[in-house]
Motif scaffolding. Sequence first.
Motif, PDB file in Angstrom:
ATOM      1  N   SER A  14      24.153 -18.639  12.492  1.00  0.00           N
ATOM      2  CA  SER A  14      24.591 -19.957  12.969  1.00  0.00           C
ATOM      3  C   SER A  14      23.450 -20.977  12.863  1.00  0.00           C
ATOM      4  N   ARG A  15      22.222 -20.512  13.112  1.00  0.00           N
ATOM      5  CA  ARG A  15      21.076 -21.442  12.996  1.00  0.00           C
ATOM      6  C   ARG A  15      20.839 -21.810  11.533  1.00  0.00           C
ATOM      7  N   LEU A  16      20.990 -20.859  10.639  1.00  0.00           N
ATOM      8  CA  LEU A  16      20.776 -21.136   9.213  1.00  0.00           C
ATOM      9  C   LEU A  16      21.838 -22.101   8.708  1.00  0.00           C
ATOM     10  N   ALA A  17      23.071 -21.940   9.205  1.00  0.00           N
ATOM     11  CA  ALA A  17      24.155 -22.845   8.773  1.00  0.00           C
ATOM     12  C   ALA A  17      23.794 -24.289   9.109  1.00  0.00           C
ATOM     13  N   VAL A  18      23.180 -24.508  10.271  1.00  0.00           N
ATOM     14  CA  VAL A  18      22.761 -25.866  10.658  1.00  0.00           C
ATOM     15  C   VAL A  18      21.710 -26.391   9.677  1.00  0.00           C
ATOM     16  N   ALA A  19      20.745 -25.540   9.332  1.00  0.00           N
ATOM     17  CA  ALA A  19      19.669 -25.967   8.417  1.00  0.00           C
ATOM     18  C   ALA A  19      20.229 -26.304   7.035  1.00  0.00           C
ATOM     19  N   GLU A  22      22.168 -29.581   7.286  1.00  0.00           N
ATOM     20  CA  GLU A  22      21.240 -30.720   7.426  1.00  0.00           C
ATOM     21  C   GLU A  22      20.544 -31.028   6.094  1.00  0.00           C
ATOM     22  N   ALA A  23      20.352 -30.000   5.272  1.00  0.00           N
ATOM     23  CA  ALA A  23      19.709 -30.204   3.962  1.00  0.00           C
ATOM     24  C   ALA A  23      20.735 -30.640   2.917  1.00  0.00           C
ATOM     25  N   GLY A  24      21.995 -30.779   3.367  1.00  0.00           N
ATOM     26  CA  GLY A  24      23.050 -31.251   2.441  1.00  0.00           C
ATOM     27  C   GLY A  24      23.367 -30.255   1.345  1.00  0.00           C
ATOM     28  N   MET A  25      23.131 -28.960   1.633  1.00  0.00           N
ATOM     29  CA  MET A  25      23.358 -27.955   0.576  1.00  0.00           C
ATOM     30  C   MET A  25      24.827 -27.554   0.532  1.00  0.00           C
ATOM     31  N   ASP A  26      25.279 -27.180  -0.672  1.00  0.00           N
ATOM     32  CA  ASP A  26      26.681 -26.796  -0.877  1.00  0.00           C
ATOM     33  C   ASP A  26      26.832 -25.308  -0.548  1.00  0.00           C
ATOM     34  N   GLY A  27      27.718 -24.996   0.390  1.00  0.00           N
ATOM     35  CA  GLY A  27      27.880 -23.575   0.722  1.00  0.00           C
ATOM     36  C   GLY A  27      29.116 -23.331   1.548  1.00  0.00           C
ATOM     37  N   VAL A  28      29.383 -22.042   1.722  1.00  0.00           N
ATOM     38  CA  VAL A  28      30.531 -21.639   2.540  1.00  0.00           C
ATOM     39  C   VAL A  28      30.069 -20.557   3.505  1.00  0.00           C
ATOM     40  N   PHE A  29      30.544 -20.640   4.752  1.00  0.00           N
ATOM     41  CA  PHE A  29      30.176 -19.695   5.815  1.00  0.00           C
ATOM     42  C   PHE A  29      31.308 -18.681   5.933  1.00  0.00           C
ATOM     43  N   SER A  30      30.963 -17.411   6.002  1.00  0.00           N
ATOM     44  CA  SER A  30      31.990 -16.380   6.016  1.00  0.00           C
ATOM     45  C   SER A  30      31.939 -15.514   7.276  1.00  0.00           C
ATOM     46  N   TYR A  31      33.086 -15.418   7.972  1.00  0.00           N
ATOM     47  CA  TYR A  31      33.266 -14.500   9.110  1.00  0.00           C
ATOM     48  C   TYR A  31      34.219 -13.395   8.680  1.00  0.00           C
ATOM     49  N   ALA A  32      34.072 -12.213   9.301  1.00  0.00           N
ATOM     50  CA  ALA A  32      35.009 -11.112   9.004  1.00  0.00           C
ATOM     51  C   ALA A  32      36.368 -11.364   9.645  1.00  0.00           C
ATOM     52  N   GLY A  33      36.387 -12.185  10.719  1.00  0.00           N
ATOM     53  CA  GLY A  33      37.658 -12.393  11.418  1.00  0.00           C
ATOM     54  C   GLY A  33      37.824 -11.375  12.530  1.00  0.00           C
ATOM     55  N   ARG A  34      36.643 -10.919  13.071  1.00  0.00           N
ATOM     56  CA  ARG A  34      36.715  -9.917  14.140  1.00  0.00           C
ATOM     57  C   ARG A  34      37.161 -10.496  15.471  1.00  0.00           C
ATOM     58  N   THR A  35      36.976 -11.795  15.638  1.00  0.00           N
ATOM     59  CA  THR A  35      37.261 -12.352  16.972  1.00  0.00           C
ATOM     60  C   THR A  35      38.285 -13.472  16.844  1.00  0.00           C
ATOM     61  N   THR A 233      12.981 -15.364   9.074  1.00  0.00           N
ATOM     62  CA  THR A 233      13.156 -16.695   9.695  1.00  0.00           C
ATOM     63  C   THR A 233      13.991 -17.606   8.795  1.00  0.00           C
ATOM     64  N   VAL A 234      14.591 -18.630   9.415  1.00  0.00           N
ATOM     65  CA  VAL A 234      15.359 -19.629   8.666  1.00  0.00           C
ATOM     66  C   VAL A 234      14.454 -20.397   7.699  1.00  0.00           C
ATOM     67  N   PRO A 235      13.252 -20.871   8.112  1.00  0.00           N
ATOM     68  CA  PRO A 235      12.407 -21.596   7.139  1.00  0.00           C
ATOM     69  C   PRO A 235      12.075 -20.772   5.894  1.00  0.00           C
ATOM     70  N   ALA A 236      11.887 -19.464   6.069  1.00  0.00           N
ATOM     71  CA  ALA A 236      11.560 -18.633   4.887  1.00  0.00           C
ATOM     72  C   ALA A 236      12.746 -18.594   3.932  1.00  0.00           C
ATOM     73  N   VAL A 237      13.964 -18.540   4.479  1.00  0.00           N
ATOM     74  CA  VAL A 237      15.156 -18.550   3.615  1.00  0.00           C
ATOM     75  C   VAL A 237      15.264 -19.897   2.898  1.00  0.00           C
ATOM     76  N   MET A 238      15.010 -20.973   3.628  1.00  0.00           N
ATOM     77  CA  MET A 238      15.092 -22.322   3.018  1.00  0.00           C
ATOM     78  C   MET A 238      14.051 -22.463   1.905  1.00  0.00           C
ATOM     79  N   ALA A 239      12.865 -21.884   2.103  1.00  0.00           N
ATOM     80  CA  ALA A 239      11.814 -21.956   1.060  1.00  0.00           C
ATOM     81  C   ALA A 239      12.262 -21.164  -0.169  1.00  0.00           C
ATOM     82  N   TRP A 240      12.875 -19.992   0.076  1.00  0.00           N
ATOM     83  CA  TRP A 240      13.376 -19.175  -1.042  1.00  0.00           C
ATOM     84  C   TRP A 240      14.432 -19.936  -1.830  1.00  0.00           C
ATOM     85  N   LEU A 241      15.343 -20.601  -1.119  1.00  0.00           N
ATOM     86  CA  LEU A 241      16.418 -21.348  -1.796  1.00  0.00           C
ATOM     87  C   LEU A 241      15.847 -22.489  -2.635  1.00  0.00           C
TER      88      LEU A 241
END
Length: 253
Positions: A14-19, A22-35, A233-241
């Motif tokens: 959920s924190r990464l989705a915010v980042a 905020e960075a205006g990146m194109d993406g889709v968030f996926s849940y299994a539908g457990r809840t 961490t989220v910043p490390a993922v953002m740097a990788w992207l």
Amino acid sequence: MTRILLLGGTTEASRLAVALAEAGMDGVFSYAGRTARPVTQPLPLRVGGFGGGEGLAAFLKAEGITHVIDATHPFAAQMSANAVYACERANVALCALERPAWQAQLSDDWRHVDNLAEAVEALPEVGARVFLAIGKQNLAAFAGKPGNHYLLRLVDPPEGQIPLPDKTVEIARGPFDVAGDRALLQAHGITHVVSKNAGGSGAEAKLQAARDLGLPVIMIARPKVPQRLTFGTVPAVMAWLSGRPDHGAEPSA
Ligand code: 3Y8
Ligand code: NAP
């Protein structure tokens, strides 16, 4: 053009989705539908399985996904294995966002077990009052010791019968806090806590509460997942992207 599939279901996802939003990146968030009512996300959402590794590979191709981030729970081992398989098949970049496992502190009384069956074995035959904070997917195993009282914490009210004769059901969704978990353990006279080694902060409160009350914790180790590039961490993922080399990644152990 970067297009991301974020496999979610944890606080870090959920924190990464915010980042990403905020960075205006194109993406889709996926849940299994457990809840029943998952947390809303700042990215377009898709809910439900993909149909195994093959289904996920087909999804990646059809949706033009260029990067998959597996931010699922450490116990979501099937999803993680499917993501490794599908990204190899579809030639799509993959990394995991994974939080470190919890470590026992000196005053802790943890009994380490490798799986659910061993967690059941570690319990007394009768008379214990057990806090099962492992969700609803794994409760049937404890029917093997019906002589204990079980306090179950679930995200949604259970559909159908739970095969435990002596139980109390608490409907609550984390993240949880220490005061609340301590009060819960005391109110129910809990003698044992069963926990998955989820890591992170959202499920950690019960461990601190158990520590405060001097209660034993039966700690279930994480299942094995295939090796993949992993960040903490989220910043490390953002740097990788962004392709920046300073992401300090190392393949997961
Ligand atoms: C559907 C998304 C966010 C993520 C929040 C984290 C923290 C709160 C604590 C206890 C432990 C447990 C359980 C738990 C926690 C966070 C995180 C985490 C543990 C949601 C969510 C989904 C799920 C699925 C659910 C499982 C269950 C596990 C309850 C949303 C709220 C026990 C794991 O009733 C069910 O069927 C529940 C199923 C899988 C484990 C299980 O095997 O039963 N999580 N949890 C995800 C999807 O559909 O893809 O509904 O909003 C996410 C969170 N749950 O968005 O802020 O990051 O871990 N979730 C465990 O850790 O042991 C509760 O009670 O102390
Ligand atoms: P799992 O056993 O690894 O996955 C079983 C199947 O559920 C997968 O093969 C996949 O179906 C589907 N799936 C799982 N996660 C998905 C996602 N994010 N998006 C789309 N499909 C998904 O997973 P799980 O342990 O049931 O966990 C399910 C969800 O709850 C995950 O999002 C996980 O992050 C979250 N969660 C789990 C736990 C836990 O303790 N297990 C704790 C907190 C949160 P297909 O094979 O059909 O693609």
